[in-house]
Design a protein around this motif. Structure first.
Motif, PDB file in Angstrom:
ATOM      1  N   ILE A  98       1.790   3.414  -7.669  1.00 29.80           N
ATOM      2  CA  ILE A  98       1.841   3.565  -6.206  1.00 29.80           C
ATOM      3  C   ILE A  98       1.381   4.972  -5.821  1.00 29.80           C
ATOM      4  O   ILE A  98       1.123   5.801  -6.680  1.00 29.80           O
ATOM      5  CB  ILE A  98       3.272   3.316  -5.656  1.00 29.80           C
ATOM      6  CG1 ILE A  98       4.280   4.311  -6.251  1.00 29.80           C
ATOM      7  CG2 ILE A  98       3.716   1.882  -5.949  1.00 29.80           C
ATOM      8  CD1 ILE A  98       5.671   4.266  -5.605  1.00 29.80           C
ATOM      9  N   HIS A  99       1.284   5.213  -4.510  1.00 25.76           N
ATOM     10  CA  HIS A  99       0.977   6.548  -3.975  1.00 25.76           C
ATOM     11  C   HIS A  99      -0.367   7.062  -4.482  1.00 25.76           C
ATOM     12  O   HIS A  99      -0.496   8.205  -4.918  1.00 25.76           O
ATOM     13  CB  HIS A  99       2.116   7.531  -4.326  1.00 25.76           C
ATOM     14  CG  HIS A  99       2.336   8.624  -3.309  1.00 25.76           C
ATOM     15  ND1 HIS A  99       1.647   9.809  -3.332  1.00 25.76           N
ATOM     16  CD2 HIS A  99       3.157   8.708  -2.236  1.00 25.76           C
ATOM     17  CE1 HIS A  99       2.051  10.597  -2.335  1.00 25.76           C
ATOM     18  NE2 HIS A  99       2.966   9.932  -1.642  1.00 25.76           N
ATOM     19  N   TYR A 100      -1.384   6.193  -4.453  1.00 23.85           N
ATOM     20  CA  TYR A 100      -2.742   6.621  -4.821  1.00 23.85           C
ATOM     21  C   TYR A 100      -3.731   5.943  -3.873  1.00 23.85           C
ATOM     22  O   TYR A 100      -3.446   4.885  -3.304  1.00 23.85           O
ATOM     23  CB  TYR A 100      -3.058   6.228  -6.279  1.00 23.85           C
ATOM     24  CG  TYR A 100      -3.209   4.735  -6.486  1.00 23.85           C
ATOM     25  CD1 TYR A 100      -2.109   3.937  -6.766  1.00 23.85           C
ATOM     26  CD2 TYR A 100      -4.466   4.111  -6.368  1.00 23.85           C
ATOM     27  CE1 TYR A 100      -2.236   2.573  -6.929  1.00 23.85           C
ATOM     28  CE2 TYR A 100      -4.604   2.741  -6.534  1.00 23.85           C
ATOM     29  CZ  TYR A 100      -3.490   1.980  -6.813  1.00 23.85           C
ATOM     30  OH  TYR A 100      -3.628   0.626  -6.963  1.00 23.85           O
ATOM     31  N   GLY A 130       9.985   6.941  -5.974  1.00 24.15           N
ATOM     32  CA  GLY A 130       9.719   7.823  -4.838  1.00 24.15           C
ATOM     33  C   GLY A 130       8.516   8.699  -5.140  1.00 24.15           C
ATOM     34  O   GLY A 130       7.616   8.307  -5.885  1.00 24.15           O
ATOM     35  N   ASP A 131       8.489   9.895  -4.550  1.00 27.34           N
ATOM     36  CA  ASP A 131       7.462  10.883  -4.904  1.00 27.34           C
ATOM     37  C   ASP A 131       8.095  11.821  -5.912  1.00 27.34           C
ATOM     38  O   ASP A 131       9.160  12.375  -5.656  1.00 27.34           O
ATOM     39  CB  ASP A 131       7.058  11.710  -3.668  1.00 27.34           C
ATOM     40  CG  ASP A 131       6.055  10.975  -2.789  1.00 27.34           C
ATOM     41  OD1 ASP A 131       5.725   9.815  -3.089  1.00 27.34           O
ATOM     42  OD2 ASP A 131       5.606  11.590  -1.798  1.00 27.34           O
ATOM     43  N   THR A 132       7.450  12.007  -7.031  1.00 28.20           N
ATOM     44  CA  THR A 132       8.063  12.887  -8.035  1.00 28.20           C
ATOM     45  C   THR A 132       7.067  13.399  -9.047  1.00 28.20           C
ATOM     46  O   THR A 132       5.962  12.860  -9.204  1.00 28.20           O
ATOM     47  CB  THR A 132       9.226  12.156  -8.770  1.00 28.20           C
ATOM     48  OG1 THR A 132       9.971  13.100  -9.536  1.00 28.20           O
ATOM     49  CG2 THR A 132       8.722  11.042  -9.666  1.00 28.20           C
ATOM     50  N   GLU A 177       6.467  11.753   6.333  1.00 26.93           N
ATOM     51  CA  GLU A 177       6.035  10.693   7.251  1.00 26.93           C
ATOM     52  C   GLU A 177       5.343   9.520   6.561  1.00 26.93           C
ATOM     53  O   GLU A 177       5.370   8.401   7.071  1.00 26.93           O
ATOM     54  CB  GLU A 177       5.156  11.250   8.369  1.00 26.93           C
ATOM     55  CG  GLU A 177       3.857  11.853   7.912  1.00 26.93           C
ATOM     56  CD  GLU A 177       3.098  12.513   9.062  1.00 26.93           C
ATOM     57  OE1 GLU A 177       2.287  11.821   9.688  1.00 26.93           O
ATOM     58  OE2 GLU A 177       3.315  13.713   9.325  1.00 26.93           O
ATOM     59  N   ASP A 178       4.752   9.771   5.379  1.00 23.43           N
ATOM     60  CA  ASP A 178       4.127   8.658   4.654  1.00 23.43           C
ATOM     61  C   ASP A 178       5.170   7.809   3.920  1.00 23.43           C
ATOM     62  O   ASP A 178       4.823   6.907   3.146  1.00 23.43           O
ATOM     63  CB  ASP A 178       3.053   9.170   3.674  1.00 23.43           C
ATOM     64  CG  ASP A 178       3.582  10.165   2.651  1.00 23.43           C
ATOM     65  OD1 ASP A 178       4.397  11.025   3.024  1.00 23.43           O
ATOM     66  OD2 ASP A 178       3.187  10.071   1.470  1.00 23.43           O
ATOM     67  N   HIS A 179       6.469   8.085   4.195  1.00 21.08           N
ATOM     68  CA  HIS A 179       7.557   7.284   3.605  1.00 21.08           C
ATOM     69  C   HIS A 179       8.495   6.743   4.691  1.00 21.08           C
ATOM     70  O   HIS A 179       8.789   5.558   4.711  1.00 21.08           O
ATOM     71  CB  HIS A 179       8.314   8.108   2.551  1.00 21.08           C
ATOM     72  CG  HIS A 179       7.417   8.484   1.416  1.00 21.08           C
ATOM     73  ND1 HIS A 179       7.374   7.788   0.239  1.00 21.08           N
ATOM     74  CD2 HIS A 179       6.456   9.444   1.334  1.00 21.08           C
ATOM     75  CE1 HIS A 179       6.428   8.308  -0.538  1.00 21.08           C
ATOM     76  NE2 HIS A 179       5.861   9.315   0.099  1.00 21.08           N
ATOM     77  N   VAL A 180       8.905   7.640   5.613  1.00 28.53           N
ATOM     78  CA  VAL A 180       9.719   7.164   6.752  1.00 28.53           C
ATOM     79  C   VAL A 180       8.876   6.225   7.607  1.00 28.53           C
ATOM     80  O   VAL A 180       9.352   5.185   8.065  1.00 28.53           O
ATOM     81  CB  VAL A 180      10.235   8.348   7.597  1.00 28.53           C
ATOM     82  CG1 VAL A 180      10.884   7.846   8.879  1.00 28.53           C
ATOM     83  CG2 VAL A 180      11.232   9.174   6.796  1.00 28.53           C
ATOM     84  N   GLY A 185       0.835  -1.202   0.000  1.00 25.52           N
ATOM     85  CA  GLY A 185       0.000   0.000   0.000  1.00 25.52           C
ATOM     86  C   GLY A 185       0.865   1.245   0.000  1.00 25.52           C
ATOM     87  O   GLY A 185       1.999   1.243   0.465  1.00 25.52           O
ATOM     88  N   HIS A 186       0.330   2.336  -0.572  1.00 22.86           N
ATOM     89  CA  HIS A 186       1.027   3.615  -0.698  1.00 22.86           C
ATOM     90  C   HIS A 186       2.356   3.418  -1.432  1.00 22.86           C
ATOM     91  O   HIS A 186       2.345   2.896  -2.548  1.00 22.86           O
ATOM     92  CB  HIS A 186       1.188   4.268   0.682  1.00 22.86           C
ATOM     93  CG  HIS A 186       1.322   5.757   0.617  1.00 22.86           C
ATOM     94  ND1 HIS A 186       0.349   6.552   0.071  1.00 22.86           N
ATOM     95  CD2 HIS A 186       2.310   6.596   1.023  1.00 22.86           C
ATOM     96  CE1 HIS A 186       0.744   7.819   0.142  1.00 22.86           C
ATOM     97  NE2 HIS A 186       1.931   7.868   0.711  1.00 22.86           N
ATOM     98  N   SER A 187       3.502   3.754  -0.825  1.00 23.87           N
ATOM     99  CA  SER A 187       4.777   3.585  -1.537  1.00 23.87           C
ATOM    100  C   SER A 187       5.622   2.475  -0.944  1.00 23.87           C
ATOM    101  O   SER A 187       6.808   2.363  -1.251  1.00 23.87           O
ATOM    102  CB  SER A 187       5.574   4.894  -1.485  1.00 23.87           C
ATOM    103  OG  SER A 187       4.916   5.878  -2.233  1.00 23.87           O
ATOM    104  N   THR A 199      13.160   6.830   0.390  1.00 23.10           N
ATOM    105  CA  THR A 199      13.259   7.772  -0.734  1.00 23.10           C
ATOM    106  C   THR A 199      13.380   9.209  -0.240  1.00 23.10           C
ATOM    107  O   THR A 199      14.066  10.014  -0.846  1.00 23.10           O
ATOM    108  CB  THR A 199      12.033   7.676  -1.667  1.00 23.10           C
ATOM    109  OG1 THR A 199      10.845   8.005  -0.928  1.00 23.10           O
ATOM    110  CG2 THR A 199      11.901   6.271  -2.258  1.00 23.10           C
ATOM    111  N   HIS A 200      12.668   9.549   0.841  1.00 21.96           N
ATOM    112  CA  HIS A 200      12.733  10.898   1.405  1.00 21.96           C
ATOM    113  C   HIS A 200      12.089  10.906   2.787  1.00 21.96           C
ATOM    114  O   HIS A 200      11.665   9.866   3.280  1.00 21.96           O
ATOM    115  CB  HIS A 200      12.109  11.929   0.455  1.00 21.96           C
ATOM    116  CG  HIS A 200      10.638  11.791   0.214  1.00 21.96           C
ATOM    117  ND1 HIS A 200      10.077  10.725  -0.460  1.00 21.96           N
ATOM    118  CD2 HIS A 200       9.600  12.597   0.569  1.00 21.96           C
ATOM    119  CE1 HIS A 200       8.768  10.890  -0.530  1.00 21.96           C
ATOM    120  NE2 HIS A 200       8.446  12.004   0.097  1.00 21.96           N
ATOM    121  N   GLY A 201      12.032  12.113   3.405  1.00 23.02           N
ATOM    122  CA  GLY A 201      11.722  12.190   4.829  1.00 23.02           C
ATOM    123  C   GLY A 201      10.259  12.303   5.224  1.00 23.02           C
ATOM    124  O   GLY A 201       9.952  12.248   6.421  1.00 23.02           O
TER     125      GLY A 201
HETATM  126 ZN   LIG Z   1       4.390  10.794  -0.258  1.00 18.19          ZN
END
Ligand SMILES: [Zn+2]
Length: 234
Positions: free
Chosen positions: A196-198, A146-148, A57-60, A11-13, A53-55
């Motif tokens: 992802i990320h939807y 990642g997110d981009t 909160e939905d990734h860390v 789910g998510h990323s 990928t980055h900081g």
């Molecule tokens: Zn994100």
């Protein structure tokens, strides 16, 4: 897709990848507070590697808790790594790198590449957001964008890394939406794309079906739309 890996989208990323020898890699393990992550993947303590990928909160996500429970290596961009240590990550577990850098482990290597996004953690600037290219020995190359937003260097990454599988954000609002994401597939020329990320939150309204139909129009990349928890290769 011929591979000896197991790779579940959570789910998510978030992904959980298991190598042939049983090593477990998590990417962006936002699990416990992720409404789309199946219960059986929450409170995970089996990580050998956590890659970020980055900081945001939905990734860390649960990185600090998971690293504490498992003693895993945590690989992150320099400024984010510093912040994670400030917030309790054991420095012995922290591995920092930056864009263009590759770290080699026993069964895979991971390269931090560009992403067109921002990064912060716990209210502080966390360096630049990135994507992760995982190259598994005698096996596939998996590129997590990642997110981009879309950007021209994806063409170069397609040539350079020749990824077999790409994980592409399509949710819109905080990242690109389905049509731009489909153009990324055309630029990268991978065999398989996973949206992802939807859908995690109402604002991430990009639809995987729309992504799939644009991608089929633009290129030969196959789109797989897994359910959270599904293995991509089984
Ligand atoms: Zn994100």
């Amino acid at each position: 897709m011929k591979t000896n890996l197991k790779a579940a989208w959570l789910g998510h990323s978030a992904f959980r990848i298991e190598t042939p020898s049983g090593k477990v890699i998590y990417i962006d393990p936002f699990l416990n507070s992720n409404p789309s992550t199946p219960e059986r993947f929450k409170n995970a303590s089996d990580a050998d590697y956590i890659l970020l990928t980055h900081g945001h909160e939905d990734h860390v996500g649960d990185t600090l808790q998971m690293a504490g429970a498992s003693g895993s290596i945590v690989v992150a961009q320099v400024e984010l790594s510093q912040l994670l240590k400030k917030h309790g990550l054991n420095p012995d577990q922290a591995v920092e790198f930056n864009k263009g850098g590759t770290i080699h482990y026993d069964e895979f290597s991971v390269t931090l590449v560009h992403a067109n996004h921002s990064s912060s953690f716990a209210g502080e600037y966390a360096g630049e957001a990135g994507g992760l290219v995982l190259s598994f020995d005698d096996d596939i190359c998996f590129y997590h964008l990642g997110d981009t937003n879309i950007f021209g260097d994806l063409e170069l990454y397609g040539e350079l890394y020749e990824p077999h599988v790409i994980a592409v954000p399509i949710g819109d609002h905080y990242t690109m939406g389905p049509q731009e994401a489909a153009m990324c597939c055309e630029m990268l020329d991978a065999d398989l794309a996973v949206p992802i990320h939807y859908g995690t939150f109402p604002v991430l309204s990009g639809s995987p079906e729309e992504f799939k139909s644009f991608t089929e129009e633009y290129c030969d990349t196959k789109v797989l739309i897994p359910q959270p928890g599904d293995d991509l290769f089984s």
